[in-house]
Design an enzyme around this catalytic site. Sequence first.
Site, PDB file in Angstrom:
ATOM      1  N   GLY A 236     -12.862  -0.868  -0.207  1.00  0.00           N
ATOM      2  CA  GLY A 236     -13.344  -1.646   0.589  1.00  0.00           C
ATOM      3  C   GLY A 236     -14.747  -2.089   0.279  1.00  0.00           C
ATOM      4  CD  GLU A 271      -6.743   4.874  -1.027  1.00  0.00           C
ATOM      5  OE1 GLU A 271      -6.898   3.921  -0.584  1.00  0.00           O
ATOM      6  OE2 GLU A 271      -6.015   5.734  -0.835  1.00  0.00           O
ATOM      7  NE  ARG A 274     -13.151  -7.511  -1.893  1.00  0.00           N
ATOM      8  CZ  ARG A 274     -12.321  -8.203  -1.602  1.00  0.00           C
ATOM      9  NH1 ARG A 274     -12.550  -9.601  -2.054  1.00  0.00           N
ATOM     10  NH2 ARG A 274     -11.333  -8.219  -0.714  1.00  0.00           N
ATOM     11  NE  ARG A 310     -10.320 -12.811  -2.564  1.00  0.00           N
ATOM     12  CZ  ARG A 310     -11.727 -13.099  -2.221  1.00  0.00           C
ATOM     13  NH1 ARG A 310     -12.300 -14.244  -2.741  1.00  0.00           N
ATOM     14  NH2 ARG A 310     -12.373 -12.635  -1.197  1.00  0.00           N
ATOM     15  CE1 TYR A 314      -6.793 -12.468   3.101  1.00  0.00           C
ATOM     16  CE2 TYR A 314      -7.723 -12.623   0.815  1.00  0.00           C
ATOM     17  CZ  TYR A 314      -7.028 -11.918   1.673  1.00  0.00           C
ATOM     18  OH  TYR A 314      -6.147 -10.968   1.156  1.00  0.00           O
ATOM     19  CB  CYS A 341       3.000 -30.755  -1.457  1.00  0.00           C
ATOM     20  SG  CYS A 341       3.197 -31.516  -2.850  1.00  0.00           S
ATOM     21  CD  GLU A 342       1.665 -25.893   1.875  1.00  0.00           C
ATOM     22  OE1 GLU A 342       1.181 -26.027   3.249  1.00  0.00           O
ATOM     23  OE2 GLU A 342       2.777 -25.651   1.964  1.00  0.00           O
ATOM     24  CE1 TYR A 370      -6.616  -6.868  -3.110  1.00  0.00           C
ATOM     25  CE2 TYR A 370      -9.002  -7.009  -3.341  1.00  0.00           C
ATOM     26  CZ  TYR A 370      -7.893  -6.299  -3.249  1.00  0.00           C
ATOM     27  OH  TYR A 370      -7.960  -4.648  -2.739  1.00  0.00           O
TER      28      TYR A 370
HETATM   29  N1  PLP Z   1      -6.765   1.287  -0.171  1.00  0.00           N
HETATM   30  C1  PLP Z   1      -5.907   0.545   0.501  1.00  0.00           C
HETATM   31  C2  PLP Z   1      -5.035   1.628   1.530  1.00  0.00           C
HETATM   32  C3  PLP Z   1      -6.058  -0.781   0.728  1.00  0.00           C
HETATM   33  O1  PLP Z   1      -5.144  -1.145   1.523  1.00  0.00           O
HETATM   34  C4  PLP Z   1      -7.031  -1.529  -0.072  1.00  0.00           C
HETATM   35  C5  PLP Z   1      -7.009  -3.018   0.032  1.00  0.00           C
HETATM   36  O2  PLP Z   1      -7.149  -3.567   0.906  1.00  0.00           O
HETATM   37  C6  PLP Z   1      -7.686  -0.774  -0.940  1.00  0.00           C
HETATM   38  C7  PLP Z   1      -7.592   0.557  -0.979  1.00  0.00           C
HETATM   39  C8  PLP Z   1      -8.584  -1.571  -1.965  1.00  0.00           C
HETATM   40  O3  PLP Z   1      -9.615  -2.175  -1.327  1.00  0.00           O
HETATM   41  P1  PLP Z   1     -10.711  -3.101  -1.982  1.00  0.00           P
HETATM   42  O4  PLP Z   1     -10.159  -3.622  -3.118  1.00  0.00           O
HETATM   43  O5  PLP Z   1     -11.519  -3.688  -1.085  1.00  0.00           O
HETATM   44  O6  PLP Z   1     -11.833  -1.779  -2.490  1.00  0.00           O
END
Ligand code: PLP
Length: 407
Positions: A236, A271, A274, A310, A314, A341-342, A370
């Site tokens: 995140g 995890e 981004r 994206r 979003y 076509c959007e 992403y």
């Molecule tokens: N872990 C989980 C379970 C996720 O759903 C996500 C993305 O939404 C991530 C990790 C990676 O998030 P980010 O790319 O924002 O670090």
Amino acid sequence: MQNLRYVGKNLFLERISIRSFLKKNKTPFYIYSENQIVSNYKNFVKTFKKTNPLVCFAAKSNSNVNILKILSKQGAGADVVSGGELLKALRAGIKAKKIVFSGVGKTEEELKIAIKKKILLINCESESEAKLVNILAKKLKKKVSIGFRLNPNVDAKTHKNISTGKAENKFGLSIKNFKSFLKGIDKFKNVKLEALSVHIGSQILNHKPYEKMLKVIDKIIRKSNYNFDFIDLGGGMGISYDNKNEKLNYKKYNLAIKKFLKNHKSKIIFEPGRSIVGNTGFLISKIIYIKESGTKNFVILDAAMNDLMRPALYGAKHKILPSKLRNKKFNKTYEFVGPICESTDKFTSLKDFQELKEKEFIIMCDVGAYGMSLSSNYNMRPKPIELLIKGSKIKVIKKRQKHEELI
Ligand code: PLP
């Protein structure tokens, strides 16, 4: 993105002029900087060095097998959300014991793959999922390591479509269910509950939601008196997409983790997606037409929302740069759109951009996360080619799809 700069009037990525890729490659195409990927990963590890976490790269952010290989060589694990990502991570050389599997709807088939491959953790997001893992593990005569994903009901203060840790979001177990499920865990003889996992959202630039999240976890663990070998804090961490250069305060997040670890002897897992690859990728596109229509001046590109979703999904804004600088400014607003076509097939509107001409090229920045992984074949458009640059060398890491493959 440190490796992108103008030399004179020409834009260079690492040591190569963007114009020189254009001679050999048809647009649109993605290009990534290997040096930037490695340096982002190393920085991430360095930031949390004292905690010594396991860093599981979120493969959903960019699942190109060659990019996974680069990260695997650096020692990264993977966070996967499907059987396909799991198999790809293994193919990239990521060790099964460094793979965690998240997601609210893992199928029986996917769970069987995870069990057979003996991955580190299946992070279950419902009681039904944990029950199914237990049944499958029994059939396969295995004891399987699992985590429970908690929904801590914390607002990550990010875009509502990428917020995952509020009670109203579909992810994880509610605090109430988490507690009651924990009490009954001994019934599940073929699973070993080793982890508590959370992931409250993406593109988070404020450390306070993370502090809150850690407080919620701390309270739950203290009350339940259960010792988790792993605390998986998810990803995140946000990046700066504009010139404001907003940054997550990693120091404060780190401090909060250290404080948490004083009372809990667990290994931390992250995890990130981004923050590792976001600023490493670029989408290069050609201007097909420029048209004035009513009050607008449309720059119609050969890249579209199927290549980079994206903005349509979003409302994300990516910086756009011209491949060649020109002194003359356009004093009206350009609206950069794709051929799909959007009406949502629109990237951004920019005022006071330099004057553009048809057949010129532009570069969309910070699309490494992403970008390609969200791409589709909508409007029967083949997916673009992906290139990787390292210093003065370029290689193709995914070929462009051909029309025949889609028909
Ligand atoms: N872990 C989980 C379970 C996720 O759903 C996500 C993305 O939404 C991530 C990790 C990676 O998030 P980010 O790319 O924002 O670090």
